[in-house]
Design a protein around this motif. Structure first.
Motif, PDB file in Angstrom:
ATOM      1  N   LEU A 164       0.803  -1.215   0.000  1.00 10.05           N
ATOM      2  CA  LEU A 164       0.000   0.000   0.000  1.00 10.05           C
ATOM      3  C   LEU A 164       0.840   1.271   0.000  1.00 10.05           C
ATOM      4  CD1 LEU A 164      -2.772  -1.070   2.555  1.00 10.05           C
ATOM      5  CD2 LEU A 164      -2.792  -1.239   0.068  1.00 10.05           C
ATOM      6  N   GLY A 165       2.179   1.123   0.069  1.00  8.42           N
ATOM      7  CA  GLY A 165       3.051   2.279   0.038  1.00  8.42           C
ATOM      8  C   GLY A 165       2.989   3.115   1.301  1.00  8.42           C
ATOM      9  N   ARG A 166       2.679   2.495   2.413  1.00 10.80           N
ATOM     10  CA  ARG A 166       2.542   3.209   3.681  1.00 10.80           C
ATOM     11  C   ARG A 166       3.841   3.130   4.480  1.00 10.80           C
ATOM     12  NH1 ARG A 166      -1.853   6.185   4.896  1.00 10.80           N
ATOM     13  NH2 ARG A 166      -1.786   5.443   7.058  1.00 10.80           N
ATOM     14  N   ASP A 167       4.070   4.125   5.333  1.00  6.73           N
ATOM     15  CA  ASP A 167       5.227   4.150   6.231  1.00  6.73           C
ATOM     16  C   ASP A 167       5.014   3.092   7.320  1.00  6.73           C
ATOM     17  OD1 ASP A 167       7.334   4.644   7.908  1.00  6.73           O
ATOM     18  OD2 ASP A 167       6.785   6.747   8.304  1.00  6.73           O
ATOM     19  N   PRO A 168       5.956   2.132   7.469  1.00  7.27           N
ATOM     20  CA  PRO A 168       5.776   1.095   8.501  1.00  7.27           C
ATOM     21  C   PRO A 168       5.676   1.662   9.907  1.00  7.27           C
ATOM     22  CG  PRO A 168       7.473   0.454   6.926  1.00  7.27           C
ATOM     23  CD  PRO A 168       7.143   1.879   6.631  1.00  7.27           C
ATOM     24  N   ALA A 169       6.186   2.888  10.110  1.00  2.00           N
ATOM     25  CA  ALA A 169       6.105   3.483  11.442  1.00  2.00           C
ATOM     26  C   ALA A 169       4.729   4.044  11.736  1.00  2.00           C
ATOM     27  CB  ALA A 169       7.159   4.583  11.589  1.00  2.00           C
ATOM     28  N   ALA A 170       3.918   4.206  10.703  1.00  2.00           N
ATOM     29  CA  ALA A 170       2.582   4.764  10.901  1.00  2.00           C
ATOM     30  C   ALA A 170       1.643   3.675  11.405  1.00  2.00           C
ATOM     31  CB  ALA A 170       2.058   5.348   9.600  1.00  2.00           C
ATOM     32  N   PRO A 171       0.639   4.037  12.173  1.00  2.00           N
ATOM     33  CA  PRO A 171      -0.313   3.029  12.655  1.00  2.00           C
ATOM     34  C   PRO A 171      -1.138   2.480  11.501  1.00  2.00           C
ATOM     35  CG  PRO A 171      -1.077   5.226  13.206  1.00  2.00           C
ATOM     36  CD  PRO A 171       0.317   5.392  12.668  1.00  2.00           C
ATOM     37  N   PRO A 172      -1.520   1.209  11.553  1.00  2.00           N
ATOM     38  CA  PRO A 172      -2.365   0.652  10.492  1.00  2.00           C
ATOM     39  C   PRO A 172      -3.728   1.322  10.485  1.00  2.00           C
ATOM     40  CG  PRO A 172      -2.203  -0.878  12.336  1.00  2.00           C
ATOM     41  CD  PRO A 172      -1.224   0.229  12.626  1.00  2.00           C
ATOM     42  N   LEU A 173      -4.335   1.343   9.310  1.00  2.00           N
ATOM     43  CA  LEU A 173      -5.642   1.970   9.160  1.00  2.00           C
ATOM     44  C   LEU A 173      -6.732   1.052   9.704  1.00  2.00           C
ATOM     45  CD1 LEU A 173      -5.396   3.472   5.559  1.00  2.00           C
ATOM     46  CD2 LEU A 173      -4.862   4.568   7.744  1.00  2.00           C
ATOM     47  N   THR A 174      -7.739   1.661  10.309  1.00  2.00           N
ATOM     48  CA  THR A 174      -8.906   0.907  10.755  1.00  2.00           C
ATOM     49  C   THR A 174      -9.777   0.570   9.553  1.00  2.00           C
ATOM     50  OG1 THR A 174     -10.260   2.877  11.086  1.00  2.00           O
ATOM     51  CG2 THR A 174      -8.839   2.187  12.920  1.00  2.00           C
ATOM     52  N   LEU A 175     -10.793  -0.264   9.751  1.00  3.47           N
ATOM     53  CA  LEU A 175     -11.705  -0.600   8.666  1.00  3.47           C
ATOM     54  C   LEU A 175     -12.428   0.631   8.146  1.00  3.47           C
ATOM     55  CD1 LEU A 175     -13.293  -3.995   9.799  1.00  3.47           C
ATOM     56  CD2 LEU A 175     -11.708  -3.587   7.910  1.00  3.47           C
ATOM     57  N   ASP A 176     -12.713   1.575   9.015  1.00  4.79           N
ATOM     58  CA  ASP A 176     -13.373   2.808   8.563  1.00  4.79           C
ATOM     59  C   ASP A 176     -12.439   3.672   7.732  1.00  4.79           C
ATOM     60  OD1 ASP A 176     -15.722   2.112   9.836  1.00  4.79           O
ATOM     61  OD2 ASP A 176     -15.187   3.146  11.707  1.00  4.79           O
ATOM     62  N   GLU A 177     -11.121   3.606   8.010  1.00  2.00           N
ATOM     63  CA  GLU A 177     -10.148   4.425   7.288  1.00  2.00           C
ATOM     64  C   GLU A 177      -9.655   3.769   6.006  1.00  2.00           C
ATOM     65  OE1 GLU A 177      -8.017   6.593  11.135  1.00  2.00           O
ATOM     66  OE2 GLU A 177      -7.330   4.608  10.457  1.00  2.00           O
ATOM     67  N   LEU A 178      -9.781   2.460   5.914  1.00  2.00           N
ATOM     68  CA  LEU A 178      -9.228   1.731   4.757  1.00  2.00           C
ATOM     69  C   LEU A 178      -9.760   2.239   3.419  1.00  2.00           C
ATOM     70  CD1 LEU A 178      -7.367  -0.589   3.902  1.00  2.00           C
ATOM     71  CD2 LEU A 178      -9.357  -2.126   4.073  1.00  2.00           C
ATOM     72  N   PRO A 179     -11.058   2.566   3.263  1.00  3.81           N
ATOM     73  CA  PRO A 179     -11.549   3.037   1.954  1.00  3.81           C
ATOM     74  C   PRO A 179     -10.865   4.308   1.461  1.00  3.81           C
ATOM     75  CG  PRO A 179     -13.389   2.352   3.328  1.00  3.81           C
ATOM     76  CD  PRO A 179     -12.184   2.359   4.212  1.00  3.81           C
ATOM     77  N   SER A 180     -10.193   5.050   2.326  1.00  2.13           N
ATOM     78  CA  SER A 180      -9.523   6.274   1.872  1.00  2.13           C
ATOM     79  C   SER A 180      -8.399   5.980   0.889  1.00  2.13           C
ATOM     80  CB  SER A 180      -8.984   7.057   3.071  1.00  2.13           C
ATOM     81  OG  SER A 180      -7.969   6.318   3.748  1.00  2.13           O
ATOM     82  N   LEU A 181      -7.881   4.741   0.870  1.00  2.00           N
ATOM     83  CA  LEU A 181      -6.809   4.359  -0.059  1.00  2.00           C
ATOM     84  C   LEU A 181      -7.346   3.872  -1.402  1.00  2.00           C
ATOM     85  CD1 LEU A 181      -4.489   2.299   2.343  1.00  2.00           C
ATOM     86  CD2 LEU A 181      -4.359   4.737   1.791  1.00  2.00           C
ATOM     87  N   VAL A 182      -8.649   3.652  -1.468  1.00  2.00           N
ATOM     88  CA  VAL A 182      -9.239   2.985  -2.628  1.00  2.00           C
ATOM     89  C   VAL A 182      -9.774   4.014  -3.618  1.00  2.00           C
ATOM     90  CG1 VAL A 182     -10.990   1.300  -3.355  1.00  2.00           C
ATOM     91  CG2 VAL A 182      -9.829   1.036  -1.144  1.00  2.00           C
TER      92      VAL A 182
END
Length: 465
Positions: free
Chosen positions: A125-143
């Motif tokens: 997903l190209g995310r920073d490993p230091a950042a917290p994982p996205l919740t299910l509510d936040e996941l659609p923001s990447l889509v």
């Protein structure tokens, strides 16, 4: 995180090491064979069939590489999680899916709203490993916007109806790159049968889908080319049959008086291609009792050549009916071809036979000279000067005259029929033929079965009186 069980089954145990090693050996041998075949199959990049074949080879090799990686990880087991890894360890139920290459795992706890992502999922997903994982509510923001309803429906069905997740959607990485991912997942039930969490396996299938798309597009292009080729072939055949109807027996010439010539002709298609070429023949009894005999060949294949052939034959007949002599006729045909919107080259021989004197006037434009058979022997007529039709705008053509005798046989042909010596060798057999059609059958039987690379024509005229 509380212990849990999968909604459908428990994790499978990996197979024995020896059996996986054997599969790896077979896969790598097959990879080598496939790569060798792929290298040997490199061809013209402009050929749709070649593009389709290469796309299939690439897809097969891509999938074999995946299989090799999968089997290697299956043999070696899950990689150890470094102690310094800031990402929490993935749950046991999702580690079984980490055996796949380019695969990330995740679990979302519905009771604590905590999420656990694997390192590979961060990379996908190209995310920073230091950042917290996205919740299910936040996941659609990447889509992508158009794919969000699909993801929402899958997650809702999983959490509410305990349905497995199995679908694809596109995500946008921070740099704007769009990747296609395939998600599979299940709800995890607590001891009372309620949904405690959801785990998922996310695989980056962008390259696989690209390979499949290349195969599909190449296949569609190949089918389109084949359909177009069939259409062009049918059109060319219809045009050819319109201007060169097949002759069975001697053609009925326009003049109704006593016949001075027995004429037959035949068109032989190429054996190595389905394309219609530009070979043609013609015989026409003129209003003054003379007879026009001609054969020729235009360069190229397909409907355009068939159309040019129809134009040329129309002009040829019109000028012959007007009394134009062979040399002048070829000169005007040359100017006509030179001025055409689609210039092309051609060769031709044009003969005008006068029955009262048994005289043959003829001219040629870069074409094989007629063959004269008499008393069981044959010879090639001495050709006057003449260049290809369409080669130069102001070409001059010579004209020759030959006196024929009763029983003589004149053979006109295009150069793809057979070597001249082979045709002249038929003289003893042609001498015993009763009709021009019998002569044509002999020529076709001798020359028509060979694997010719181009089409050909033969025209035979026998002097009957």
């Amino acid at each position: 995180m509380p212990s849990h069980v999968s909604a459908d089954r428990s994790a499978a145990q990996p197979p024995g090491r020896g059996s996986v090693d054997a599969l790896i050996t077979q896969t790598r041998r097959l990879k080598g064979d496939m790569d060798a075949v792929r290298q040997d199959a490199q061809g013209d990049a402009a050929d749709p069939q070649g593009r389709w074949q290469r796309a299939l080879y690439d897809l097969a090799l891509h999938q074999l590489n995946d299989l090799d990686t999968h089997l290697g990880q299956l043999r070696d087991g899950p990689p150890p999680v470094p102690t310094a890894d800031p990402v929490p360890a993935a749950p046991a139920v999702s580690r079984r899916a980490a055996l796949l290459s380019r695969v990330g795992t995740a679990e979302w706890n519905l009771l604590t709203d905590e999420a656990v992502w694997s390192e590979e999922l961060y990379r996908i997903l190209g995310r920073d490993p230091a950042a917290p994982p996205l919740t299910l509510d936040e996941l659609p923001s990447l889509v992508l916007d158009e794919d969000r309803p699909k993801l929402t429906a899958m997650v809702t069905d999983c959490l509410v109806d305990a349905r497995p997740i199995d679908g694809e959607f596109r995500v946008v990485r921070p740099g704007g790159e769009v990747r296609t991912v395939h998600m599979m997942g299940e709800p995890v039930l607590d001891g009372e049968g309620g949904t405690a969490s959801m785990w998922a396996v996310v695989r980056d299938v962008s390259e696989l889908r690209r390979s499949q798309r290349a195969v599909r597009e190449s296949r569609d292009s190949l089918q389109h080319q084949r359909h177009r080729a069939q259409t062009e072939h049918r059109l060319a055949v219809e045009l050819r049959e319109a201007v060169l109807p097949p002759w069975r027996g001697s053609p009925r010439l326009a003049h109704q008086g006593p016949r001075s010539l027995d004429v037959a002709a035949h068109y032989l298609p190429a054996a190595t291609t389905s394309l219609i070429g530009g070979d043609w023949y013609d015989a026409l009894e003129l209003s003054d009792g003379q007879t026009l005999l001609s054969v020729g060949d235009l360069t190229g294949h397909g409907p355009a050549v068939a159309s040019n052939t129809a134009m040329l034959l129309g002009a040829l007949r019109g000028m012959a009916m007007a009394g134009t002599q062979p040399a002048q006729l070829l000169s005007w045909l040359n100017q006509l071809m030179d001025a055409a919107t689609q210039p092309s080259l051609g060769s031709a021989v044009s003969c005008r036979y006068r029955p009262d004197t048994r005289t043959l006037l003829w001219a040629q434009a870069g074409h094989p000279a007629p063959l004269l058979f008499r008393d069981g022997t044959g010879r090639r007529l001495n050709a006057p000067e003449g260049v290809f039709l369409g080669a130069t705008s102001r070409a001059a053509y010579g004209q020759a005259e030959e006196t024929l005798e009763e029983g003589d046989l004149l053979l006109l042909h295009t150069d793809a029929l057979a070597p001249v010596d082979r045709l002249l060798g038929l003289a003893p057999r042609l001498a015993g033929a009763r009709t021009a059609q019998d002569c044509v059958r002999m020529v076709v039987a001798e020359c028509g079965e060979s694997a010719r690379e181009d089409d050909a024509c033969v025209l035979v005229a026998r002097v009957t009186r």
